[in-house]
Design an enzyme around this catalytic site. Structure first.
Site, PDB file in Angstrom:
ATOM      1  N   LYS A  52      14.062   7.446  39.282  1.00 45.24           N
ATOM      2  CA  LYS A  52      15.500   7.700  39.385  1.00 45.24           C
ATOM      3  C   LYS A  52      15.749   8.601  40.599  1.00 45.24           C
ATOM      4  O   LYS A  52      16.039   9.797  40.482  1.00 45.24           O
ATOM      5  CB  LYS A  52      16.043   8.312  38.080  1.00 45.24           C
ATOM      6  N   LEU A 101      15.330   0.395  36.618  1.00 43.15           N
ATOM      7  CA  LEU A 101      15.255   1.714  35.996  1.00 43.15           C
ATOM      8  C   LEU A 101      15.108   1.511  34.488  1.00 43.15           C
ATOM      9  O   LEU A 101      15.797   0.674  33.907  1.00 43.15           O
ATOM     10  CB  LEU A 101      16.530   2.510  36.288  1.00 43.15           C
ATOM     11  N   TYR A 108      17.312  12.467  40.036  1.00 44.09           N
ATOM     12  CA  TYR A 108      18.447  12.924  39.252  1.00 44.09           C
ATOM     13  C   TYR A 108      18.410  12.329  37.848  1.00 44.09           C
ATOM     14  O   TYR A 108      17.637  11.412  37.575  1.00 44.09           O
ATOM     15  CB  TYR A 108      19.771  12.599  39.951  1.00 44.09           C
ATOM     16  N   GLU A 112      18.979  -5.793  37.804  1.00 41.18           N
ATOM     17  CA  GLU A 112      19.885  -4.905  37.061  1.00 41.18           C
ATOM     18  C   GLU A 112      21.150  -4.718  37.887  1.00 41.18           C
ATOM     19  O   GLU A 112      21.249  -5.200  39.018  1.00 41.18           O
ATOM     20  CB  GLU A 112      19.210  -3.553  36.770  1.00 41.18           C
ATOM     21  N   ARG A 118      12.023  11.158  31.289  1.00 43.30           N
ATOM     22  CA  ARG A 118      12.173  10.325  32.495  1.00 43.30           C
ATOM     23  C   ARG A 118      12.264  11.202  33.740  1.00 43.30           C
ATOM     24  O   ARG A 118      11.730  10.856  34.799  1.00 43.30           O
ATOM     25  CB  ARG A 118      13.398   9.416  32.348  1.00 43.30           C
TER      26      ARG A 118
HETATM   27  N1  PDD Z   1      23.058   5.145  36.195  1.00 41.16           N
HETATM   28  N2  PDD Z   1      20.008   1.130  36.346  1.00 41.16           N
HETATM   29  C1  PDD Z   1      20.424   1.930  37.349  1.00 41.16           C
HETATM   30  C2  PDD Z   1      20.141   1.515  38.751  1.00 41.16           C
HETATM   31  C3  PDD Z   1      21.098   3.135  37.061  1.00 41.16           C
HETATM   32  O1  PDD Z   1      21.498   3.942  38.061  1.00 41.16           O
HETATM   33  C4  PDD Z   1      21.351   3.471  35.709  1.00 41.16           C
HETATM   34  C5  PDD Z   1      22.041   4.750  35.339  1.00 41.16           C
HETATM   35  C6  PDD Z   1      20.918   2.599  34.698  1.00 41.16           C
HETATM   36  C7  PDD Z   1      21.119   2.900  33.229  1.00 41.16           C
HETATM   37  O2  PDD Z   1      20.318   3.980  32.820  1.00 41.16           O
HETATM   38  P1  PDD Z   1      20.767   4.944  31.633  1.00 41.16           P
HETATM   39  O3  PDD Z   1      21.008   4.092  30.451  1.00 41.16           O
HETATM   40  O4  PDD Z   1      19.616   5.866  31.475  1.00 41.16           O
HETATM   41  O5  PDD Z   1      22.024   5.659  32.081  1.00 41.16           O
HETATM   42  C8  PDD Z   1      20.237   1.446  35.056  1.00 41.16           C
HETATM   43  C9  PDD Z   1      23.604   6.471  36.053  1.00 41.16           C
HETATM   44  C10 PDD Z   1      24.433   6.633  34.824  1.00 41.16           C
HETATM   45  C11 PDD Z   1      24.353   6.843  37.318  1.00 41.16           C
HETATM   46  O6  PDD Z   1      23.776   6.631  38.378  1.00 41.16           O
HETATM   47  O7  PDD Z   1      25.448   7.360  37.238  1.00 41.16           O
END
Ligand code: PDD
Length: 293
Positions: A148, A206, A33, A181, A52
């Site tokens: 992801k 991620l 996703y 994270e 990505r």
């Molecule tokens: N989450 N780490 C994890 C495990 C994540 O699920 C996310 C994003 C991030 C930050 O990635 P980005 O800056 O590309 O949003 C880091 C999304 C927003 C979600 O699951 O809703």
């Protein structure tokens, strides 16, 4: 107005939108996703999210269901049909529908595509002014957190633990005592030298798009960024801390478990970094620019 979702070629009201019971995303969490922020109708860093998405699919040997350009048209059309300017687009691609059997189905099976979009409210003034608390949890995830994937059970569990303890996020800690994270965000600290410290991009985290953008913005403003693991101990004695993601943007962390950081208020560098990111989003919304560093 009913929300509209794109499901395998059709735009449908949510009430009528559904996937097959044998969708492999549903049965095996066999899919990936993306979540992309929308500002002024523009997809923020859309190209990086697309890159990505393609990488996640390729690592799992799921084929791209269509060209990036065709996918982009669907993302924009889903936003348009939901009639908002500021919000998020959610994209999910699974390996498709096939009789339940663990190995990949035959290659003719088409990946299943779902796109939803919704308006999101601006970040709360309380969170901006006061910051948030995070708890810590052991990182029990698999060794491919760079993908992801829609398989998010460990993330669901740590986020729930955070909620139950009155926190907003849980920082996951690896077996060596280093922060990986958050459950859905990247983790950062600012050390005594004023350097930004965040875990390097490898399989344990991620590669956050907000993280990547903020590194570029910080460097272009003369800030030093150290991409290296930091321990929980180092985090608790950090000058400032914050987290980043598409939905939480840049959010100050003022408490880790029972430890209050510095004076318990969002740090000045964090406030400045948040502003840099907000300005970047506003400028992108006006210019309609795609991802460039
Ligand atoms: N989450 N780490 C994890 C495990 C994540 O699920 C996310 C994003 C991030 C930050 O990635 P980005 O800056 O590309 O949003 C880091 C999304 C927003 C979600 O699951 O809703």
């Amino acid at each position: 107005m009913s929300r509209i979702a794109y499901v395998n070629g059709r735009y449908l009201p949510h009430g009528a939108a559904s996937v097959h019971v044998e969708d492999r995303g549903y049965q095996f969490a066999d899919g990936v996703y993306e979540v992309i922020a929308v500002r002024g109708g523009v997809l923020i860093d859309g190209d990086w999210h697309m890159g990505r998405l393609q990488r996640s699919l390729s690592e799992l040997q799921i084929r791209m269901p269509m060209s990036p350009a065709a996918l982009n048209v669907i993302f924009r059309e889903t936003v348009r049909r939901n009639r908002f300017k500021d919000g998020i687009v959610y994209i999910q691609i699974s390996r498709g529908v096939a009789r339940r059997d663990h190995p990949f189905p035959n290659p003719e099976v088409r990946p299943a595509v779902v796109v939803t979009a919704r308006r999101t409210p601006p970040q709360s003034a309380k969170v901006i002014e006061e910051g948030i608390a995070v708890i810590t949890q052991p990182d029990i995830r698999w060794e491919r957190c760079d993908i992801k994937a829609i398989a998010l059970l460990p993330n669901v569990l740590v986020k729930q633990a955070a909620r139950e303890q009155g926190a907003v996020e849980a920082w996951q800690v690896d077996g060596d005592g280093f922060v990986t994270e958050g459950g859905s965000t990247n983790a950062w600290i600012i050390n005594a030298d004023g350097h930004l410290v965040t875990r390097p991009v490898e399989n344990a985290i991620l590669n956050g798009i907000t993280r990547r953008r903020l590194i570029a913005l910080a460097k272009s403003h003369g800030l030093k960024v150290e991409e290296r693991p930091f321990s929980l101990e180092e985090a608790k004695s950090a000058r400032e801390a914050f987290l980043t993601s598409t939905t939480s943007l840049v959010t100050a962390v003022v408490k880790i478990d029972d430890t209050v950081l510095a004076n318990g208020r969002p740090g000045s560098k964090t406030v400045a970094l948040r502003q840099l990111y907000m300005d970047f989003m506003s400028e992108t919304a006006i210019s309609g620019a795609t991802s460039q560093v």
